[in-house]
Design a protein around this motif. Structure first.
Motif, PDB file in Angstrom:
ATOM      1  N   ASP A  37      37.713  47.064  38.087  1.00 22.99           N
ATOM      2  CA  ASP A  37      36.350  47.607  38.019  1.00 22.99           C
ATOM      3  C   ASP A  37      35.905  47.796  36.574  1.00 22.99           C
ATOM      4  O   ASP A  37      34.754  47.490  36.220  1.00 22.99           O
ATOM      5  CB  ASP A  37      36.260  48.931  38.776  1.00 22.99           C
ATOM      6  CG  ASP A  37      36.314  48.758  40.286  1.00 22.99           C
ATOM      7  OD1 ASP A  37      36.247  47.604  40.768  1.00 22.99           O
ATOM      8  OD2 ASP A  37      36.432  49.787  40.988  1.00 22.99           O
ATOM      9  N   ILE A  38      36.795  48.273  35.722  1.00 19.81           N
ATOM     10  CA  ILE A  38      36.461  48.452  34.303  1.00 19.81           C
ATOM     11  C   ILE A  38      36.166  47.095  33.665  1.00 19.81           C
ATOM     12  O   ILE A  38      35.216  46.951  32.897  1.00 19.81           O
ATOM     13  CB  ILE A  38      37.596  49.192  33.559  1.00 19.81           C
ATOM     14  CG1 ILE A  38      37.632  50.645  34.012  1.00 19.81           C
ATOM     15  CG2 ILE A  38      37.435  49.085  32.044  1.00 19.81           C
ATOM     16  CD1 ILE A  38      38.892  51.404  33.574  1.00 19.81           C
ATOM     17  N   TYR A  39      36.964  46.091  33.991  1.00 19.16           N
ATOM     18  CA  TYR A  39      36.704  44.734  33.487  1.00 19.16           C
ATOM     19  C   TYR A  39      35.297  44.284  33.888  1.00 19.16           C
ATOM     20  O   TYR A  39      34.546  43.761  33.067  1.00 19.16           O
ATOM     21  CB  TYR A  39      37.760  43.749  34.012  1.00 19.16           C
ATOM     22  CG  TYR A  39      37.352  42.314  33.810  1.00 19.16           C
ATOM     23  CD1 TYR A  39      37.562  41.675  32.591  1.00 19.16           C
ATOM     24  CD2 TYR A  39      36.709  41.603  34.827  1.00 19.16           C
ATOM     25  CE1 TYR A  39      37.153  40.358  32.395  1.00 19.16           C
ATOM     26  CE2 TYR A  39      36.301  40.295  34.636  1.00 19.16           C
ATOM     27  CZ  TYR A  39      36.526  39.682  33.417  1.00 19.16           C
ATOM     28  OH  TYR A  39      36.106  38.392  33.229  1.00 19.16           O
ATOM     29  N   ILE A  40      34.946  44.481  35.157  1.00 16.50           N
ATOM     30  CA  ILE A  40      33.623  44.069  35.648  1.00 16.50           C
ATOM     31  C   ILE A  40      32.529  44.818  34.888  1.00 16.50           C
ATOM     32  O   ILE A  40      31.568  44.216  34.404  1.00 16.50           O
ATOM     33  CB  ILE A  40      33.493  44.323  37.170  1.00 16.50           C
ATOM     34  CG1 ILE A  40      34.480  43.455  37.954  1.00 16.50           C
ATOM     35  CG2 ILE A  40      32.053  44.098  37.646  1.00 16.50           C
ATOM     36  CD1 ILE A  40      34.293  41.978  37.808  1.00 16.50           C
ATOM     37  N   GLU A  41      32.656  46.129  34.765  1.00 15.11           N
ATOM     38  CA  GLU A  41      31.637  46.940  34.086  1.00 15.11           C
ATOM     39  C   GLU A  41      31.477  46.560  32.615  1.00 15.11           C
ATOM     40  O   GLU A  41      30.376  46.609  32.079  1.00 15.11           O
ATOM     41  CB  GLU A  41      31.978  48.424  34.204  1.00 15.11           C
ATOM     42  CG  GLU A  41      31.799  48.954  35.622  1.00 15.11           C
ATOM     43  CD  GLU A  41      32.302  50.367  35.786  1.00 15.11           C
ATOM     44  OE1 GLU A  41      33.274  50.773  35.099  1.00 15.11           O
ATOM     45  OE2 GLU A  41      31.725  51.087  36.621  1.00 15.11           O
ATOM     46  N   GLN A  42      32.562  46.171  31.974  1.00 15.27           N
ATOM     47  CA  GLN A  42      32.509  45.815  30.557  1.00 15.27           C
ATOM     48  C   GLN A  42      31.969  44.408  30.312  1.00 15.27           C
ATOM     49  O   GLN A  42      31.481  44.112  29.224  1.00 15.27           O
ATOM     50  CB  GLN A  42      33.896  45.937  29.922  1.00 15.27           C
ATOM     51  CG  GLN A  42      34.368  47.363  29.776  1.00 15.27           C
ATOM     52  CD  GLN A  42      35.778  47.460  29.217  1.00 15.27           C
ATOM     53  OE1 GLN A  42      36.544  46.493  29.210  1.00 15.27           O
ATOM     54  NE2 GLN A  42      36.134  48.648  28.761  1.00 15.27           N
ATOM     55  N   ASN A  43      32.048  43.544  31.313  1.00 16.26           N
ATOM     56  CA  ASN A  43      31.684  42.141  31.102  1.00 16.26           C
ATOM     57  C   ASN A  43      30.416  41.687  31.818  1.00 16.26           C
ATOM     58  O   ASN A  43      29.944  40.578  31.566  1.00 16.26           O
ATOM     59  CB  ASN A  43      32.852  41.245  31.512  1.00 16.26           C
ATOM     60  CG  ASN A  43      34.011  41.373  30.553  1.00 16.26           C
ATOM     61  OD1 ASN A  43      33.994  40.787  29.482  1.00 16.26           O
ATOM     62  ND2 ASN A  43      35.004  42.179  30.915  1.00 16.26           N
ATOM     63  N   PHE A  44      29.880  42.516  32.693  1.00 22.83           N
ATOM     64  CA  PHE A  44      28.692  42.140  33.448  1.00 22.83           C
ATOM     65  C   PHE A  44      27.710  43.300  33.490  1.00 22.83           C
ATOM     66  O   PHE A  44      28.111  44.455  33.614  1.00 22.83           O
ATOM     67  CB  PHE A  44      29.058  41.716  34.877  1.00 22.83           C
ATOM     68  CG  PHE A  44      29.962  40.536  34.915  1.00 22.83           C
ATOM     69  CD1 PHE A  44      29.454  39.250  34.873  1.00 22.83           C
ATOM     70  CD2 PHE A  44      31.348  40.704  34.963  1.00 22.83           C
ATOM     71  CE1 PHE A  44      30.297  38.146  34.885  1.00 22.83           C
ATOM     72  CE2 PHE A  44      32.192  39.610  34.972  1.00 22.83           C
ATOM     73  CZ  PHE A  44      31.671  38.331  34.927  1.00 22.83           C
ATOM     74  N   LYS A  45      26.432  42.976  33.423  1.00 23.89           N
ATOM     75  CA  LYS A  45      25.378  43.983  33.516  1.00 23.89           C
ATOM     76  C   LYS A  45      24.455  43.681  34.690  1.00 23.89           C
ATOM     77  O   LYS A  45      23.379  44.229  34.789  1.00 23.89           O
ATOM     78  CB  LYS A  45      24.560  44.025  32.208  1.00 23.89           C
ATOM     79  CG  LYS A  45      25.388  44.302  30.973  1.00 23.89           C
ATOM     80  CD  LYS A  45      26.074  45.644  31.055  1.00 23.89           C
ATOM     81  CE  LYS A  45      26.915  45.906  29.829  1.00 23.89           C
ATOM     82  NZ  LYS A  45      28.115  46.638  30.060  1.00 23.89           N
ATOM     83  N   HIS A  46      24.878  42.801  35.575  1.00 18.62           N
ATOM     84  CA  HIS A  46      24.064  42.383  36.702  1.00 18.62           C
ATOM     85  C   HIS A  46      24.962  42.216  37.929  1.00 18.62           C
ATOM     86  O   HIS A  46      26.184  42.296  37.838  1.00 18.62           O
ATOM     87  CB  HIS A  46      23.355  41.061  36.372  1.00 18.62           C
ATOM     88  CG  HIS A  46      24.312  39.976  35.964  1.00 18.62           C
ATOM     89  ND1 HIS A  46      24.836  39.877  34.693  1.00 18.62           N
ATOM     90  CD2 HIS A  46      24.857  38.956  36.666  1.00 18.62           C
ATOM     91  CE1 HIS A  46      25.667  38.835  34.635  1.00 18.62           C
ATOM     92  NE2 HIS A  46      25.689  38.272  35.817  1.00 18.62           N
ATOM     93  N   MET A  73      27.808  46.907  41.527  1.00 18.14           N
ATOM     94  CA  MET A  73      27.358  45.601  41.030  1.00 18.14           C
ATOM     95  C   MET A  73      28.029  44.420  41.736  1.00 18.14           C
ATOM     96  O   MET A  73      27.629  43.276  41.548  1.00 18.14           O
ATOM     97  CB  MET A  73      27.518  45.508  39.509  1.00 18.14           C
ATOM     98  CG  MET A  73      28.919  45.621  39.034  1.00 18.14           C
ATOM     99  SD  MET A  73      29.162  45.766  37.238  1.00 18.14           S
ATOM    100  CE  MET A  73      27.576  45.625  36.549  1.00 18.14           C
ATOM    101  N   ILE A  74      29.022  44.684  42.576  1.00 17.25           N
ATOM    102  CA  ILE A  74      29.646  43.606  43.356  1.00 17.25           C
ATOM    103  C   ILE A  74      28.779  43.349  44.584  1.00 17.25           C
ATOM    104  O   ILE A  74      28.749  44.137  45.517  1.00 17.25           O
ATOM    105  CB  ILE A  74      31.093  43.945  43.750  1.00 17.25           C
ATOM    106  CG1 ILE A  74      31.962  44.126  42.498  1.00 17.25           C
ATOM    107  CG2 ILE A  74      31.668  42.852  44.658  1.00 17.25           C
ATOM    108  CD1 ILE A  74      33.374  44.591  42.775  1.00 17.25           C
ATOM    109  N   GLN A  75      28.061  42.238  44.560  1.00 20.63           N
ATOM    110  CA  GLN A  75      27.099  41.873  45.603  1.00 20.63           C
ATOM    111  C   GLN A  75      27.790  41.261  46.825  1.00 20.63           C
ATOM    112  O   GLN A  75      27.372  41.484  47.953  1.00 20.63           O
ATOM    113  CB  GLN A  75      26.098  40.875  45.032  1.00 20.63           C
ATOM    114  CG  GLN A  75      25.030  40.429  45.976  1.00 20.63           C
ATOM    115  CD  GLN A  75      23.929  41.454  46.113  1.00 20.63           C
ATOM    116  OE1 GLN A  75      23.702  42.229  45.217  1.00 20.63           O
ATOM    117  NE2 GLN A  75      23.267  41.462  47.240  1.00 20.63           N
ATOM    118  N   ALA A  76      28.854  40.453  46.590  1.00 23.19           N
ATOM    119  CA  ALA A  76      29.510  39.736  47.679  1.00 23.19           C
ATOM    120  C   ALA A  76      30.935  39.387  47.267  1.00 23.19           C
ATOM    121  O   ALA A  76      31.216  39.177  46.092  1.00 23.19           O
ATOM    122  CB  ALA A  76      28.737  38.463  48.012  1.00 23.19           C
TER     123      ALA A  76
END
Length: 126
Positions: A37-46, A73-76
């Motif tokens: 989750d931290i990786y996702i938050e740090q690398n994506f803003k959408h 932010m995880i859509q699918a």
């Protein structure tokens, strides 16, 4: 270029989709879910889509099952399974998380459905 986490490889497939390949014989803990989750938050803003490529054999702790895929932010999430055990585990998580109404879909790696999974994610993100 992929990113190495302590328990998995994360491969960007596009600006909106990443593939997660968890290491063989891993017991995924809540801390590992938080690391992703931290990786996702740090690398994506959408909003993004995740391709869970379950080519390796691994298990989730009960706590991890309760939290994975919860990041807003995880859509699918497309889950690519290669074994009956993987399919069974995926169904178990779906049942546990039924009230959360996560947007997931299972695909068969044995039927070479990786492209179908990616196309589904693209559709879900538009």
């Amino acid at each position: 270029m992929g990113q190495r986490l302590s328990f998995a490889e994360v491969n960007p497939l596009s600006k909106d989709i990443v593939e997660l390949i968890i290491d063989e014989n891993t017991l995924v803990s809540i801390e590992m879910v938080e690391e992703f989750d931290i990786y996702i938050e740090q690398n994506f803003k959408h909003k993004i889509g995740i391709l869970m490529n379950k080519i390796n054999d691994y298990k989730y702790s009960f706590e991890a099952k309760l939290t994975l895929g919860s990041l807003p932010m995880i859509q699918a999430v497309a889950i690519l399974n290669y074994s009956n055990a993987g399919i069974s585990d995926s169904h178990s998580i779906e049942q546990i998380r039924a009230l959360d109404n996560l947007n997931t879909k299972l695909f068969s790696g044995l039927e070479l459905a990786r492209d179908q999974a990616i196309n589904w994610l693209v559709k879900e993100l538009t």
